[in-house]
Structure formats: structure tokens, C-alpha cells
Design a protein around this motif. Structure first.
Motif, PDB file in Angstrom:
ATOM      1  N   ARG A 225       6.677  13.455  -0.256  1.00 14.64           N
ATOM      2  CA  ARG A 225       7.363  12.176  -0.119  1.00 14.64           C
ATOM      3  C   ARG A 225       6.365  11.054  -0.357  1.00 14.64           C
ATOM      4  O   ARG A 225       5.151  11.247  -0.203  1.00 14.64           O
ATOM      5  CB  ARG A 225       7.992  12.023   1.272  1.00 14.64           C
ATOM      6  CG  ARG A 225       6.981  12.069   2.406  1.00 14.64           C
ATOM      7  CD  ARG A 225       7.653  12.292   3.752  1.00 14.64           C
ATOM      8  NE  ARG A 225       6.674  12.405   4.809  1.00 14.64           N
ATOM      9  CZ  ARG A 225       6.326  11.402   5.631  1.00 14.64           C
ATOM     10  NH1 ARG A 225       6.900  10.226   5.502  1.00 14.64           N
ATOM     11  NH2 ARG A 225       5.424  11.576   6.561  1.00 14.64           N
ATOM     12  N   THR A 226       6.851   9.924  -0.749  1.00 13.91           N
ATOM     13  CA  THR A 226       6.021   8.732  -0.883  1.00 13.91           C
ATOM     14  C   THR A 226       6.752   7.560  -0.245  1.00 13.91           C
ATOM     15  O   THR A 226       7.986   7.515  -0.213  1.00 13.91           O
ATOM     16  CB  THR A 226       5.724   8.377  -2.356  1.00 13.91           C
ATOM     17  OG1 THR A 226       6.957   8.175  -3.049  1.00 13.91           O
ATOM     18  CG2 THR A 226       4.945   9.490  -3.033  1.00 13.91           C
ATOM     19  N   TYR A 227       5.987   6.634   0.270  1.00 10.33           N
ATOM     20  CA  TYR A 227       6.565   5.378   0.748  1.00 10.33           C
ATOM     21  C   TYR A 227       5.500   4.293   0.677  1.00 10.33           C
ATOM     22  O   TYR A 227       4.305   4.568   0.703  1.00 10.33           O
ATOM     23  CB  TYR A 227       7.121   5.512   2.171  1.00 10.33           C
ATOM     24  CG  TYR A 227       6.101   5.856   3.247  1.00 10.33           C
ATOM     25  CD1 TYR A 227       5.500   4.858   4.009  1.00 10.33           C
ATOM     26  CD2 TYR A 227       5.761   7.180   3.509  1.00 10.33           C
ATOM     27  CE1 TYR A 227       4.579   5.170   4.998  1.00 10.33           C
ATOM     28  CE2 TYR A 227       4.846   7.496   4.503  1.00 10.33           C
ATOM     29  CZ  TYR A 227       4.259   6.491   5.249  1.00 10.33           C
ATOM     30  OH  TYR A 227       3.351   6.799   6.227  1.00 10.33           O
ATOM     31  N   TRP A 228       5.955   3.069   0.536  1.00  9.37           N
ATOM     32  CA  TRP A 228       5.074   1.909   0.472  1.00  9.37           C
ATOM     33  C   TRP A 228       5.312   1.030   1.692  1.00  9.37           C
ATOM     34  O   TRP A 228       6.442   0.898   2.174  1.00  9.37           O
ATOM     35  CB  TRP A 228       5.350   1.091  -0.782  1.00  9.37           C
ATOM     36  CG  TRP A 228       4.645   1.529  -2.023  1.00  9.37           C
ATOM     37  CD1 TRP A 228       3.541   0.959  -2.599  1.00  9.37           C
ATOM     38  CD2 TRP A 228       4.998   2.633  -2.881  1.00  9.37           C
ATOM     39  NE1 TRP A 228       3.185   1.635  -3.752  1.00  9.37           N
ATOM     40  CE2 TRP A 228       4.067   2.663  -3.944  1.00  9.37           C
ATOM     41  CE3 TRP A 228       6.007   3.597  -2.845  1.00  9.37           C
ATOM     42  CZ2 TRP A 228       4.109   3.612  -4.957  1.00  9.37           C
ATOM     43  CZ3 TRP A 228       6.054   4.544  -3.854  1.00  9.37           C
ATOM     44  CH2 TRP A 228       5.125   4.557  -4.892  1.00  9.37           C
ATOM     45  N   GLY A 229       4.260   0.422   2.182  1.00 12.50           N
ATOM     46  CA  GLY A 229       4.362  -0.592   3.219  1.00 12.50           C
ATOM     47  C   GLY A 229       3.739  -1.885   2.732  1.00 12.50           C
ATOM     48  O   GLY A 229       2.990  -1.908   1.752  1.00 12.50           O
TER      49      GLY A 229
ATOM     50  N   TYR B 193       8.912  -5.307  -5.109  1.00 11.51           N
ATOM     51  CA  TYR B 193       7.634  -5.032  -5.768  1.00 11.51           C
ATOM     52  C   TYR B 193       7.732  -3.682  -6.458  1.00 11.51           C
ATOM     53  O   TYR B 193       8.593  -2.853  -6.137  1.00 11.51           O
ATOM     54  CB  TYR B 193       6.474  -5.050  -4.765  1.00 11.51           C
ATOM     55  CG  TYR B 193       6.688  -4.178  -3.548  1.00 11.51           C
ATOM     56  CD1 TYR B 193       6.387  -2.820  -3.577  1.00 11.51           C
ATOM     57  CD2 TYR B 193       7.203  -4.715  -2.366  1.00 11.51           C
ATOM     58  CE1 TYR B 193       6.596  -2.019  -2.467  1.00 11.51           C
ATOM     59  CE2 TYR B 193       7.414  -3.918  -1.251  1.00 11.51           C
ATOM     60  CZ  TYR B 193       7.104  -2.573  -1.306  1.00 11.51           C
ATOM     61  OH  TYR B 193       7.314  -1.776  -0.203  1.00 11.51           O
ATOM     62  N   ASP B 194       6.832  -3.460  -7.406  1.00 12.82           N
ATOM     63  CA  ASP B 194       6.830  -2.211  -8.160  1.00 12.82           C
ATOM     64  C   ASP B 194       6.155  -1.102  -7.354  1.00 12.82           C
ATOM     65  O   ASP B 194       5.104  -1.316  -6.743  1.00 12.82           O
ATOM     66  CB  ASP B 194       6.088  -2.385  -9.487  1.00 12.82           C
ATOM     67  CG  ASP B 194       6.825  -3.308 -10.441  1.00 12.82           C
ATOM     68  OD1 ASP B 194       8.064  -3.365 -10.364  1.00 12.82           O
ATOM     69  OD2 ASP B 194       6.149  -3.977 -11.255  1.00 12.82           O
ATOM     70  N   GLU B 195       6.753   0.065  -7.377  1.00  8.99           N
ATOM     71  CA  GLU B 195       6.156   1.268  -6.784  1.00  8.99           C
ATOM     72  C   GLU B 195       5.580   2.084  -7.941  1.00  8.99           C
ATOM     73  O   GLU B 195       6.309   2.756  -8.653  1.00  8.99           O
ATOM     74  CB  GLU B 195       7.197   2.038  -5.992  1.00  8.99           C
ATOM     75  CG  GLU B 195       7.767   1.228  -4.836  1.00  8.99           C
ATOM     76  CD  GLU B 195       8.827   1.963  -4.035  1.00  8.99           C
ATOM     77  OE1 GLU B 195       9.279   3.051  -4.494  1.00  8.99           O
ATOM     78  OE2 GLU B 195       9.215   1.468  -2.963  1.00  8.99           O
TER      79      GLU B 195
ATOM     80  N   VAL C  29       1.406  -8.777  -3.550  1.00 16.44           N
ATOM     81  CA  VAL C  29       2.780  -8.882  -4.046  1.00 16.44           C
ATOM     82  C   VAL C  29       3.319 -10.273  -3.712  1.00 16.44           C
ATOM     83  O   VAL C  29       2.896 -10.908  -2.745  1.00 16.44           O
ATOM     84  CB  VAL C  29       3.697  -7.795  -3.448  1.00 16.44           C
ATOM     85  CG1 VAL C  29       3.215  -6.413  -3.847  1.00 16.44           C
ATOM     86  CG2 VAL C  29       3.775  -7.907  -1.931  1.00 16.44           C
ATOM     87  N   ASP C  30       4.248 -10.737  -4.528  1.00 14.69           N
ATOM     88  CA  ASP C  30       4.849 -12.049  -4.297  1.00 14.69           C
ATOM     89  C   ASP C  30       5.974 -11.989  -3.274  1.00 14.69           C
ATOM     90  O   ASP C  30       6.185 -12.942  -2.514  1.00 14.69           O
ATOM     91  CB  ASP C  30       5.383 -12.620  -5.618  1.00 14.69           C
ATOM     92  CG  ASP C  30       4.275 -12.927  -6.616  1.00 14.69           C
ATOM     93  OD1 ASP C  30       3.176 -13.316  -6.175  1.00 14.69           O
ATOM     94  OD2 ASP C  30       4.510 -12.756  -7.825  1.00 14.69           O
ATOM     95  N   ASP C  31       6.700 -10.884  -3.260  1.00 16.62           N
ATOM     96  CA  ASP C  31       7.891 -10.767  -2.422  1.00 16.62           C
ATOM     97  C   ASP C  31       7.823  -9.445  -1.668  1.00 16.62           C
ATOM     98  O   ASP C  31       7.792  -8.372  -2.287  1.00 16.62           O
ATOM     99  CB  ASP C  31       9.142 -10.805  -3.313  1.00 16.62           C
ATOM    100  CG  ASP C  31      10.439 -10.784  -2.523  1.00 16.62           C
ATOM    101  OD1 ASP C  31      10.418 -10.406  -1.335  1.00 16.62           O
ATOM    102  OD2 ASP C  31      11.491 -11.145  -3.104  1.00 16.62           O
ATOM    103  N   PRO C  32       7.779  -9.469  -0.324  1.00 19.18           N
ATOM    104  CA  PRO C  32       7.676  -8.217   0.429  1.00 19.18           C
ATOM    105  C   PRO C  32       8.898  -7.320   0.316  1.00 19.18           C
ATOM    106  O   PRO C  32       8.855  -6.166   0.742  1.00 19.18           O
ATOM    107  CB  PRO C  32       7.464  -8.692   1.873  1.00 19.18           C
ATOM    108  CG  PRO C  32       8.026 -10.069   1.912  1.00 19.18           C
ATOM    109  CD  PRO C  32       7.790 -10.647   0.556  1.00 19.18           C
ATOM    110  N   ASP C  33       9.985  -7.848  -0.257  1.00 16.59           N
ATOM    111  CA  ASP C  33      11.187  -7.038  -0.462  1.00 16.59           C
ATOM    112  C   ASP C  33      11.339  -6.544  -1.899  1.00 16.59           C
ATOM    113  O   ASP C  33      12.228  -5.753  -2.184  1.00 16.59           O
ATOM    114  CB  ASP C  33      12.442  -7.845  -0.103  1.00 16.59           C
ATOM    115  CG  ASP C  33      12.624  -7.982   1.391  1.00 16.59           C
ATOM    116  OD1 ASP C  33      12.413  -6.985   2.106  1.00 16.59           O
ATOM    117  OD2 ASP C  33      12.952  -9.091   1.848  1.00 16.59           O
TER     118      ASP C  33
ATOM    119  N   GLY D 207       0.831  -1.191   0.000  1.00 21.17           N
ATOM    120  CA  GLY D 207       0.000   0.000   0.000  1.00 21.17           C
ATOM    121  C   GLY D 207       0.865   1.240   0.000  1.00 21.17           C
ATOM    122  O   GLY D 207       1.895   1.289   0.684  1.00 21.17           O
ATOM    123  N   VAL D 208       0.475   2.248  -0.778  1.00 21.35           N
ATOM    124  CA  VAL D 208       1.253   3.476  -0.854  1.00 21.35           C
ATOM    125  C   VAL D 208       0.730   4.506   0.132  1.00 21.35           C
ATOM    126  O   VAL D 208      -0.469   4.559   0.429  1.00 21.35           O
ATOM    127  CB  VAL D 208       1.210   4.071  -2.283  1.00 21.35           C
ATOM    128  CG1 VAL D 208      -0.167   4.617  -2.625  1.00 21.35           C
ATOM    129  CG2 VAL D 208       2.272   5.153  -2.460  1.00 21.35           C
TER     130      VAL D 208
END
Length: 423
Positions: free
Chosen positions: A300-304, A272-274, A266-270, A224-225
Motif C-alpha cells: 500500500r502507499t499513502y501520502w501525508g 497534489y501529484d502522487e 505543494v500548493d494545495d494540501p488537498d 511525503g510518501v
């Protein structure tokens, strides 16, 4: 080097440090390891909403009751790790009034204070709201500053005798006669730990951690962004009063607001596409509540990544960018005892919400203490966290534990150079 410990907690987010704190306060010898700085996974990349329970009131009575109880506890013990902003759910002209009514009824049924005001009064209280707000529900939401909260929990754990190790990734485990015998820790620590019991509190990475012990924990992480926008003066948390969907929360900070969020598997928590469309979606949806966001620049943006337990998600039919139940609105937490999988001294805790981290940690500590034969009660709901009366002291703790993370980096002072010098 080899180090022995009674309980090894793997994972330095809210649940992990909360579990270490709870166990240490009961007199248990605890070591916590985290591969990076504390809160560097989901906790430090969340939207930071202190739930009142109103978000879950109509769909998940148990979750709503847990949230309001923990909300009140955190207000008592967490000081400046919490922002007491209040919150409102706004019904726009296109939103279903029956949904609003059902949420209101749920709040009243589960002891969540909820005041209904009309659109004009809502705009008097929050001038940023649009003319399309029909009515609103005032609830005791708030803001969590997770970097501060996690660091304060770690300091409390250390004060009670726990060993808290950052930049200490787990690189392997050995088993002997159905138990985890050793855990290899690399990074700055580089030692072998021999535990009596191991708690896997690695969130979205729980599957990878469990696999080292030959255990299958199936996770279904979703990204999630969050979008930070320079904007001073917004008072309460704003929630769109509709079935949960993309872009339905605006979190006020001191000089910014944080817009959230999407939900994409997502397949991999490390890895994924932003994606740009996620950012654009936040502006489009959040501006429907707060038109003054339109045209603002991104600060700023960040994904969790959410630590969702796959069997639970499958049971409710969750899916990418789902709405309502499909979005997993009523998800809880799960404590998995891996004795059932042939590993006697191992458990994983998955799912849940940051608001209820302390409750999850207490339940985990209860489970471990029962197995170890420790007769001691939790004190974490009554004992105030260290440093919480002074934001500056909290921010020094954040630096001490390398816990400064995107969720609140606009609020938390950067004392990392000071912490490095002190080391």
C-alpha cells in the motif's frame, strides 16, 4: 439550529482532539468539529514514529528534550495506541562518522538513552541489516498508531463533557466587533455555532480556516510518501544516521513495515501529484539499510502533508527535497494569537510533531484558559486514556469516530459496519 459553546476547536487531528481533551478536563465547555473522520488529515497519514528525540539531538536541543519527555508520557498514558519497539540509528560505510558522534553527544546531553553497538552486534539484534552497517546507536524510539491515539483522546474529551462532531466541515464565519460571532458548520451536523473562543487546529489547512475570519496564516505544506511492504518480524524502528533525507526511516508494524519519506512542497494540501519516483526512492534508500526490501512488492502507499508554518521555514531556508536544516529538521510549533490581527477570540496552532501533540495541546489550553479566566491545571500527562489496555476496545473507538486511517490500517481492525449499526 444554533448551538453555543465556550470553546470551539476546529480540526480533529492529534492537536485538535488533544486540546479538546485538555480543556474539557479542566471543566471548560468544548465543541470540536472535523470535516471528515478524526485524524483524516496529517495525523492519520503520518509515518507514525514515536520520537525519542534522537532524530533532533544534534540540531534542535529543545525539540529533542520535548520529544523524550512526551515519549515517556505517552508510554504511560497511551497503552496499545503505542508500539514499544525501540529504535536504532545505523551508520553505513558511506555515512559521516562525525555526524553519528554529534548525535550521540546530543542524546547524552539531553537525557536520551543511547547505546552504541558495532555492526556485528547490530546484525545480531536485527538480522535484516546489511553488511555495510559499521555501527549503530540504540535509542527509545517507538511506533504511534495515530488512529487509536486520536480516537482515545476524543473519547476522553467526550467523557469530560466535550461535544465531538465528525463529518462537520466549517463552511463560514461571521465577525462582530472584532470577534468571531458565529461559525457555520455543514455536513452531517448542519448548524450554527456561537463560540466565546475559537481554536484553529487544522494543521496544513490552517491558512484556509484562518482566512474565513479574515486572518492571514501563511503555511508551506510539504507532501511525503509512505510505502507499506508485507514484512513480519522486524523489531525496532530503523533510522539512517545521516543528515535527514528522503527514505531514511523504516517503521515496523505487526505484518508490514512502512518506508518513509519524501519532502516536496505543494500548493494545495488537498490537491497534489502522487508520483511514482517517490515510491521508487523509498525502496532505493531504505534498501541501503535493509537489503531484504529489494524486489518486494508494494502492499500500500499513502501520502501525508506536513503542517509547516511558512515564516519558520523561510527563516531556515527550507526547500523541496532538502537535506538537514533545509528539510526543516528543527521545526517546532507555533501558537498564534490573532488578537494581534484584529480578531480577539481566535488562535491558530501550527507546526509541531505527532509525538508532541499532547504538549502542544496543553500549551494551547493554557493560553485559552488564561484568556477565559479559568484557573485549572492540565491533567493530561497523568490521566490514562480510555480503552488503551484493550486493542479491541480501542479499535471500536476508532470506528466510533471514523478515525481509521492509512497510517495504521494494517494494524487497526475495521469495525466500521459495527459502529454504523450501533448508530
Amino acid at each position: 439550529m444554533t448551538h453555543s459553546t465556550t470553546v470551539l476547536v476546529i480540526g480533529g487531528g492529534g492537536t485538535g482532539v488533544g486540546t479538546a481533551r485538555d480543556l474539557a478536563a479542566r471543566g471548560v465547555d468544548v465543541t470540536l468539529v472535523e470535516r471528515g473522520g478524526l485524524a483524516s488529515g496529517t495525523s492519520g497519514r503520518s509515518h507514525g514514529l514515536l520520537h525519542s528525540g534522537a532524530r533532533y539531538a544534534e540540531a534542535d536541543p529543545e525539540g529533542a528534550a520535548e520529544c523524550i519527555e512526551e515519549n515517556e508520557i505517552l508510554r504511560d498514558i497511551a497503552g496499545h495506541a503505542i508500539g514499544d519497539t525501540g529504535g536504532i540509528f545505523v551508520q553505513l560505510e558511506d555515512d559521516d562518522p562525525d555526524y553519528f558522534d554529534a548525535k550521540l553527544e546530543g542524546c547524552r546531553e539531553h537525557g536520551i538513552d543511547a547505546e552504541v553497538i558495532d555492526g556485528d552486534e547490530a546484525r545480531d539484534r536485527v538480522p535484516e541489516l546489511g553488511d555495510n552497517v559499521v555501527r549503530a546507536m540504540v535509542v527509545p524510539d517507538g511506533v504511534i498508531y495515530p488512529s487509536r491515539l486520536v480516537a482515545a483522546n476524543a473519547e476522553s474529551a467526550a467523557d469530560h463533557g466535550a461535544r465531538v462532531l465528525t463529518h462537520a466541515p466549517v463552511e463560514g464565519m461571521t465577525l462582530d466587533d472584532g470577534e468571531i460571532a458565529t461559525v457555520e458548520v455543514g455536513g452531517e451536523v448542519n448548524e450554527t455555532i456561537t463560540p466565546e473562543y475559537v481554536v484553529n487546529a487544522t494543521g496544513a489547512w490552517a491558512g484556509e480556516c484562518a482566512a474565513m475570519a479574515g486572518v492571514d496564516v501563511e503555511m508551506k505544506p510539504t507532501k511525503g510518501v509512505m510505502v507499506g511492504v508485507d514484512y513480519e518480524g522486524l523489531g525496532p524502528v530503523l533510522n539512517r544516521c545521516r543528515e535527514p533525507d528522503d527514505g531514511d526511516i523504516i517503521i515496523p508494524h505487526e505484518r508490514q513495515v512502512v518506508l518513509g519519506t519524501t519532502s516536496v512542497a505543494v500548493d494545495d494540501p488537498d490537491d497534489y501529484d502522487e508520483e511514482q519516483w517517490e515510491i521508487e526512492k523509498m525502496f532505493e534508500e531504505c534498501a541501503a539499510m535493509m537489503p531484504t526490501l529489494d524486489g518486494r512488492e508494494v502492499a500500500r502507499t499513502y501520502w501525508g502533508v506536513r503542517p509547516l508554518y511558512a515564516p519558520d521555514e523561510a527563516g531556515r531556508g527550507s526547500q523541496d527535497s532538502g537535506k538537514g536544516d533545509e528539510r526543516g529538521i528543527s521545526r517546532g510549533f507555533f501558537l498564534l494569537d490573532h488578537d494581534d490581527n484584529g480578531v480577539e477570540n481566535f488562535a491558530s496552532v501550527v507546526g509541531g510533531k505527532l509525538t508532541t501533540y499532547r504538549m502542544m495541546a496543553e500549551a494551547t489550553a493554557d493560553h485559552v484558559c488564561e484568556i477565559l479566566g479559568v484557573d485549572a491545571e492540565s491533567i493530561t500527562a497523568e490521566e490514562r486514556l480510555p480503552g488503551v489496555d484493550d486493542p479491541d476496545e480501542l479499535d471500536h473507538l476508532v470506528a466510533k469516530y471514523s478515525a481509521r486511517n492509512p497510517a495504521d490500517e494494517d494494524v487497526v481492525a475495521d469495525y466500521s459496519d459495527t459502529a454504523a449499526a450501533d448508530d
